[in-house]
Design an enzyme around this catalytic site. Structure first.
Site, mmCIF file in Angstrom:
data_model
loop_
_atom_site.group_PDB
_atom_site.id
_atom_site.type_symbol
_atom_site.label_atom_id
_atom_site.label_comp_id
_atom_site.label_asym_id
_atom_site.label_seq_id
_atom_site.Cartn_x
_atom_site.Cartn_y
_atom_site.Cartn_z
ATOM 1 N N TRP A 137 0.869 -1.185 0.000
ATOM 2 C CA TRP A 137 0.000 0.000 0.000
ATOM 3 C C TRP A 137 0.899 1.226 0.000
ATOM 4 O O TRP A 137 1.639 1.460 0.947
ATOM 5 C CB TRP A 137 -0.899 0.021 1.243
ATOM 6 C CG TRP A 137 -1.857 1.182 1.263
ATOM 7 C CD1 TRP A 137 -1.540 2.512 1.259
ATOM 8 C CD2 TRP A 137 -3.288 1.113 1.281
ATOM 9 N NE1 TRP A 137 -2.685 3.270 1.271
ATOM 10 C CE2 TRP A 137 -3.773 2.429 1.288
ATOM 11 C CE3 TRP A 137 -4.208 0.055 1.293
ATOM 12 C CZ2 TRP A 137 -5.126 2.737 1.319
ATOM 13 C CZ3 TRP A 137 -5.557 0.355 1.333
ATOM 14 C CH2 TRP A 137 -6.006 1.685 1.346
ATOM 15 N N GLU A 210 7.539 -1.536 0.689
ATOM 16 C CA GLU A 210 7.456 -1.255 2.129
ATOM 17 C C GLU A 210 8.353 -2.313 2.781
ATOM 18 O O GLU A 210 8.066 -3.501 2.624
ATOM 19 C CB GLU A 210 6.056 -1.529 2.675
ATOM 20 C CG GLU A 210 4.937 -0.659 2.258
ATOM 21 C CD GLU A 210 3.611 -1.349 2.620
ATOM 22 O OE1 GLU A 210 3.248 -1.400 3.795
ATOM 23 O OE2 GLU A 210 2.958 -1.852 1.699
ATOM 24 N N ASP A 243 9.512 2.584 1.090
ATOM 25 C CA ASP A 243 8.402 3.363 1.643
ATOM 26 C C ASP A 243 8.340 3.044 3.133
ATOM 27 O O ASP A 243 7.843 2.004 3.539
ATOM 28 C CB ASP A 243 7.103 2.974 0.930
ATOM 29 C CG ASP A 243 5.877 3.647 1.544
ATOM 30 O OD1 ASP A 243 6.013 4.335 2.571
ATOM 31 O OD2 ASP A 243 4.772 3.464 0.990
ATOM 32 N N GLN A 246 5.374 3.540 7.690
ATOM 33 C CA GLN A 246 5.012 2.959 8.991
ATOM 34 C C GLN A 246 6.218 2.529 9.810
ATOM 35 O O GLN A 246 6.097 2.291 11.005
ATOM 36 C CB GLN A 246 4.109 1.748 8.758
ATOM 37 C CG GLN A 246 2.826 2.114 8.035
ATOM 38 C CD GLN A 246 1.741 1.077 8.212
ATOM 39 O OE1 GLN A 246 1.838 0.164 9.021
ATOM 40 N NE2 GLN A 246 0.667 1.223 7.458
ATOM 41 N N LYS A 272 3.595 8.882 7.919
ATOM 42 C CA LYS A 272 2.761 8.726 9.112
ATOM 43 C C LYS A 272 3.485 8.980 10.438
ATOM 44 O O LYS A 272 3.028 9.764 11.264
ATOM 45 C CB LYS A 272 2.244 7.293 9.173
ATOM 46 C CG LYS A 272 1.261 6.919 8.087
ATOM 47 C CD LYS A 272 0.948 5.449 8.198
ATOM 48 C CE LYS A 272 0.076 4.939 7.082
ATOM 49 N NZ LYS A 272 -1.338 5.259 7.241
ATOM 50 N N ARG A 406 -3.444 -5.869 12.811
ATOM 51 C CA ARG A 406 -2.217 -5.079 12.862
ATOM 52 C C ARG A 406 -2.263 -4.362 14.195
ATOM 53 O O ARG A 406 -3.165 -3.565 14.446
ATOM 54 C CB ARG A 406 -2.197 -4.114 11.698
ATOM 55 C CG ARG A 406 -0.934 -3.338 11.595
ATOM 56 C CD ARG A 406 -0.888 -2.583 10.329
ATOM 57 N NE ARG A 406 -2.078 -1.758 10.136
ATOM 58 C CZ ARG A 406 -2.335 -1.103 9.017
ATOM 59 N NH1 ARG A 406 -1.537 -1.201 8.000
ATOM 60 N NH2 ARG A 406 -3.405 -0.353 8.899
HETATM 61 N N1 PMP Z 1 2.690 4.023 2.413
HETATM 62 C C1 PMP Z 1 2.306 3.149 3.356
HETATM 63 C C2 PMP Z 1 3.231 2.032 3.733
HETATM 64 C C3 PMP Z 1 1.070 3.297 3.973
HETATM 65 O O1 PMP Z 1 0.688 2.436 4.909
HETATM 66 C C4 PMP Z 1 0.235 4.378 3.585
HETATM 67 C C5 PMP Z 1 -1.112 4.616 4.229
HETATM 68 N N2 PMP Z 1 -1.765 3.540 4.708
HETATM 69 C C6 PMP Z 1 0.675 5.239 2.593
HETATM 70 C C7 PMP Z 1 1.920 5.041 2.038
HETATM 71 C C8 PMP Z 1 -0.164 6.384 2.131
HETATM 72 O O2 PMP Z 1 -0.126 7.399 3.050
HETATM 73 P P1 PMP Z 1 -1.280 8.510 3.105
HETATM 74 O O3 PMP Z 1 -2.516 7.790 3.491
HETATM 75 O O4 PMP Z 1 -0.764 9.459 4.148
HETATM 76 O O5 PMP Z 1 -1.351 9.124 1.779
#
Ligand code: PMP
Length: 440
Positions: A137, A210, A243, A246, A272, A406
């Site tokens: 994501w 991620e 990315d 988290q 985040k 989670r």
């Molecule tokens: N990257 C990751 C790993 C995420 O978990 C998320 C949001 N769940 C995003 C990017 C997107 O971030 P945003 O919702 O702040 O646009």
């Protein structure tokens, strides 16, 4: 002041539904690891809001930072770089990022930070092909959603061309039967790369991942997988993007997942966990990549790039993580929470797996340990019961990859709050299993 009935009506009547389940109640406030609904009921927040409130909701340092920004400035012309943004960029380069990643741009959301990463990689390499990982994501905006596979992609038309998907590493459910998690992950990568090489138009740009695939089920790849990704990117002239929305800034008991895996990407996006609940994100890269894309006219000029308010808050968050030793605390509290969940696993056949790093943990529910069939109904019932008993947890339910909680409370969570949460989970699981048995 509208009445509670009016507000409930308004939430239904005047709001667009934006996906996911929403709770029946409205919410009023939040403090530390607790959120309070419109009846005054306190609920333990084991998702840190939307995984953002790592130092706890409304930490005094954040409140003071907002106050200070109110005395300085909330917002400025995007061509004016506020002093506080220069200070945040220094802290990032000197204290938080791998040595080579010295150049930051500050925006608001994770989606945006990944747009920037992808645009930089395309401009730097002159390519457009991007390899992404199943279950990931990266956001909802055009480019970021085109490399995301954890939620439904149907109904929005053509996504960005040039995206290829690699089967994700999944230690608990290896894609290749008969192999262990690591062998399966590496074999899937090898096959995925062969397919990509066959399909490629010769214009590769980036691999994005991620480092812990969170929405996809809190999947922690083996170290060898991350090293192989680094090698695959280098061999093809692609940039490697982590990315770390988290995983950065203490959540996993390290500064970053790059530190955890010992693999340094070319570009890192963070979001985040940086803003403590306010919208702040950054994309960080090397001086060499920044120079090259600058010379080619790189632009990401938004209304809120380099805004002073979120930067002031981001500085406060990073300083608080340092001052309160929250990275170490995430390690010790994380081990405690994990041990309590493992103890629960000895008593419930339905807990198939407990995994994750630091205070980013996943608990996978199964019908039984032999079949490992996902226990979707149990997941839904237990999550609902937990909420009624005062614990908010996020469950990811996708038919293809199981039913996974989670669990990610603020790094400031207290042991007694963990005990309270696990006791609620224990009771909710027992009652939900009884209810399901009764229904048969
Ligand atoms: N990257 C990751 C790993 C995420 O978990 C998320 C949001 N769940 C995003 C990017 C997107 O971030 P945003 O919702 O702040 O646009």
């Amino acid at each position: 002041m509208p009445t509670s009935t009016e507000l409930h009506f308004a939430a239904k009547e005047f709001m667009v539904r934006y996906g996911g389940d929403t709770f029946p109640n409205l919410f009023r406030s939040a403090k530390g690891a607790v959120v309070i609904d419109d009846t005054g009921r306190e609920i333990l927040d084991f998702t840190s809001g939307q995984m953002c409130a790592t130092i706890g909701h409304n930490h005094p340092a954040i409140v003071a930072a907002v106050q200070k920004a109110g005395e300085e400035a909330f917002h400025m012309f995007s061509g004016m770089i506020p002093e506080v943004v220069a200070e945040l960029a220094t802290t990032m380069a000197q204290d938080w990022m791998p040595e080579s990643l010295t150049k930051s741009i500050f925006v608001n959301t994770g989606s945006e930070s990944n747009e920037i990463a992808l645009r930089m990689a395309k401009m730097y390499t002159g390519g457009y092909e991007v390899l992404a990982v199943g279950g990931s994501w990266h956001g909802v905006t055009g480019g970021s959603s085109s490399v995301s596979f954890a939620s439904d992609r149907k109904g929005y038309g053509v996504s960005t061309p040039g995206v290829y998907v690699l089967p994700e590493p999944n230690d608990y459910r290896p894609y290749i039967k008969g192999m262990n998690g690591e062998e399966s992950a590496l074999t899937c990568l090898e096959i995925g790369l062969k397919m990509f090489d066959m399909a490629s138009s010769g214009r590769p740009a980036a691999i994005i991942i991620e480092p812990i695939i969170s929405a996809g089920g809190v999947l922690v790849p083996p170290k060898s997988y991350m090293q192989a990704l680094r090698k695959a990117a280098d061999e093809r002239g692609m940039l490697l993007i982590f990315d770390e929305a988290q995983t950065a800034f203490g959540r996993i008991g390290q500064r970053t997942a790059s530190d955890l895996f010992g693999v340094v990407p070319d570009i890192m996006s963070v979001s985040k966990t940086m803003g403590g609940g306010l919208p702040l994100a950054a994309t960080v890269t090397t001086a060499q990549i920044e120079q090259a894309v600058h010379e080619r006219g790189f632009t990401f000029y938004t209304s809120h790039v380099s805004d002073p308010l979120p930067a002031r808050v981001g500085l406060a968050v990073l300083n608080t993580i340092r001052n309160e030793d929250l990275i170490r605390r995430a390690q010790s509290t994380g081990s405690y929470l994990r041990s309590r969940l493992l103890e629960l696993q000895t008593r419930y056949e339905s807990i198939g797996d407990v995994r994750g790093e630091g205070l980013l943990l996943g608990v996978e529910l199964v019908a039984d340990r032999e079949s490992r069939n996902p226990a979707h109904e149990l997941g839904a019932l237990t999550t609902q019961r937990c909420f009624e008993l005062g614990l908010s947890m996020n469950i990811r339910r996708r038919p293809e990859r199981g039913s996974v909680w989670r669990i990610a409370p603020p790094l400031t969570v207290e042991h007694k709050q963990i005990d309270q949460a696990v006791d609620i989970l224990d009771r909710a699981l027992r009652e939900s299993l009884d209810k399901m048995a009764g229904a048969c």
